[in-house]
Design a protein around this motif. Structure first.
Motif, PDB file in Angstrom:
ATOM      1  N   ALA A  15      12.594  -5.037   4.422  1.00  0.00           N
ATOM      2  CA  ALA A  15      11.466  -4.900   5.088  1.00  0.00           C
ATOM      3  C   ALA A  15      10.065  -5.268   4.496  1.00  0.00           C
ATOM      4  N   GLU A  16       9.230  -6.079   5.432  1.00  0.00           N
ATOM      5  CA  GLU A  16       8.041  -6.381   4.753  1.00  0.00           C
ATOM      6  C   GLU A  16       6.814  -6.023   5.966  1.00  0.00           C
ATOM      7  N   GLU A  24       2.416  -0.799  11.389  1.00  0.00           N
ATOM      8  CA  GLU A  24       2.432   0.130  12.709  1.00  0.00           C
ATOM      9  C   GLU A  24       3.845   0.040  12.956  1.00  0.00           C
ATOM     10  N   GLN A  25       4.248  -1.404  13.082  1.00  0.00           N
ATOM     11  CA  GLN A  25       5.601  -1.590  13.828  1.00  0.00           C
ATOM     12  C   GLN A  25       6.622  -0.890  12.985  1.00  0.00           C
ATOM     13  N   PHE A  26       6.658  -0.947  11.702  1.00  0.00           N
ATOM     14  CA  PHE A  26       7.588  -0.251  10.726  1.00  0.00           C
ATOM     15  C   PHE A  26       7.573   1.002  11.014  1.00  0.00           C
ATOM     16  N   ALA A  72       5.240   2.426  -0.083  1.00  0.00           N
ATOM     17  CA  ALA A  72       4.895   1.084  -0.793  1.00  0.00           C
ATOM     18  C   ALA A  72       4.257  -0.058  -0.210  1.00  0.00           C
ATOM     19  N   LEU A  73       4.766   0.015   1.192  1.00  0.00           N
ATOM     20  CA  LEU A  73       3.979  -1.024   1.999  1.00  0.00           C
ATOM     21  C   LEU A  73       2.500  -0.811   2.136  1.00  0.00           C
ATOM     22  N   ILE A  74       2.082   0.449   2.510  1.00  0.00           N
ATOM     23  CA  ILE A  74       0.659   0.834   2.336  1.00  0.00           C
ATOM     24  C   ILE A  74      -0.158   0.404   1.154  1.00  0.00           C
ATOM     25  N   GLU A  78      -3.113  -2.209   0.792  1.00  0.00           N
ATOM     26  CA  GLU A  78      -4.601  -1.550   0.021  1.00  0.00           C
ATOM     27  C   GLU A  78      -4.773  -2.424  -1.146  1.00  0.00           C
ATOM     28  N   SER A  79      -3.752  -2.727  -1.725  1.00  0.00           N
ATOM     29  CA  SER A  79      -4.142  -3.452  -2.976  1.00  0.00           C
ATOM     30  C   SER A  79      -4.422  -4.886  -2.784  1.00  0.00           C
TER      31      SER A  79
END
Length: 341
Positions: A15-16, A24-26, A72-74, A78-79
């Motif tokens: 997933a990405e 939001e979909q994730f 991790a995706l957040i 953010e980075s």
């Protein structure tokens, strides 16, 4: 069910999320209560008792994996890490313009009404929107069995049936007469509430302006001349006005006020129901009982009162055909009034 668990783990591994929408979909698919993982927890009750413990542990593992992936995706977004939309932004583009607001048509008309009456000596009074039965009904000569006191017409506060959302700004008139000796000459603009179904012609929340004049020798002629002046100032000198006999508990005699339709100019249209006239207000001489209830000597003083809906005045002035437009905050509707000031 084991196949479903394996499929979810496989999807989580690849997933990405390259933007907030995909993130939001994730979240909706794997983290929320109605996610695919949540559905598996709901199916746990169908698993044989001897297998529930092992399968429950497997579900917790999947849940933790989804939460770790989400975190991790957040952090990646953010980075500004690889795969985010930040690297595709064109910094040479001009900045997005700011949308400038405008005065709401109800506010504009309310201010106009206040200015018209202030020029002939009325001041502005205000009062509470949450009111007691005495100031909203009893002091205004409403009998105990009056339909307006029923739940289908009035919003009562559940814990105290004596407390309600005011159904008119007449409660301000009562409070004003209690604390101020005549002469009194005031208008009372404000928001009121009635238990009505919302439609193009009605709403449970709307705005009124009421007026009160109490002094020695106040007559019905004073009332008529005041409302004649208002109608011509608000709608133009060619506006016609008529008084029709009516009944209100707090005035006697009472009259409803009509003006010539501003849309068809009196020829007849859908708004005026092909009569050429549109009702704008109710009025009358203050009932002597109301004066007595408020501590005013009804042998020495008389007075008149009137009330009108700001939505109706705005509808006639700007030809608005649906009351719901006033409260929906549709920018397309509000932009039409950007020139008001």
């Amino acid at each position: 069910m084991q196949e479903k668990v394996d499929a979810i783990l496989k999807d989580l591994a690849t997933a990405e999320a390259t933007n907030q929408q995909e993130l939001e979909q994730f979240r909706l698919k794997y983290i929320s209560k109605k996610s695919v993982i949540g559905d598996l927890f709901n199916e746990l009750k169908n698993v044989p008792n001897e297998d529930k413990k092992a399968f429950g542990m497997k579900l917790n593992e999947v849940k933790q994996a989804a939460q770790s992936k989400f975190k991790a995706l957040i952090e990646q977004l953010e980075s500004g890490g690889q795969g985010t939309t930040m690297e595709h932004e064109d910094l040479t583009l001009p900045a997005a313009g700011h949308t400038v607001g405008s005065m709401h048509p109800l506010t504009y008309v309310r201010n106009q009404i206040i200015q018209i009456f202030e020029r002939i000596g009325f001041n502005v009074a205000d009062g509470p929107e949450i009111e007691d039965d005495f100031h909203n009904f009893t002091a205004l000569n409403f009998p105990e069995n009056h339909p307006a006191r029923e739940m289908q017409d009035t919003f009562f506060i559940e814990r105290n049936p004596d407390i309600l959302l005011r159904t008119h700004t007449s409660n301000v008139q009562v409070r004003l007469m209690h604390k101020q000796k005549p002469p009194i000459r005031s208008i009372m603009p404000g928001r009121v509430y009635r238990n009505e179904a919302i439609s193009a012609r009605a709403h449970c929340v709307f705005h009124q302006v009421e007026g009160l004049y109490v002094d020695k020798n106040v007559s019905f002629v004073d009332l008529k001349q005041t409302l004649y002046h208002f109608a011509k100032e608000m709608f133009g000198k060619d506006t016609k006005i008529r008084f029709r006999p009516s009944y209100f508990p707090f005035t006697e005699p009472s009259a409803e006020i009509d003006i010539s339709c501003q849309i068809c100019k009196g020829d007849g249209c859908q708004l005026c129901k092909h009569t050429g006239w549109v009702e704008i207000a109710g009025s009358g001489m203050v009932d002597p009982n109301v004066l007595a209830n408020c501590g005013i000597d009804n042998e020495e003083y008389t007075g008149f009162a009137f009330g009108m809906g700001i939505e109706r005045i705005t509808q006639l002035k700007f030809q608005v055909n649906d009351l719901r437009l006033y409260t929906e905050n549709d920018v397309r509707f509000l932009k039409q009034f950007s020139t008001l000031h």
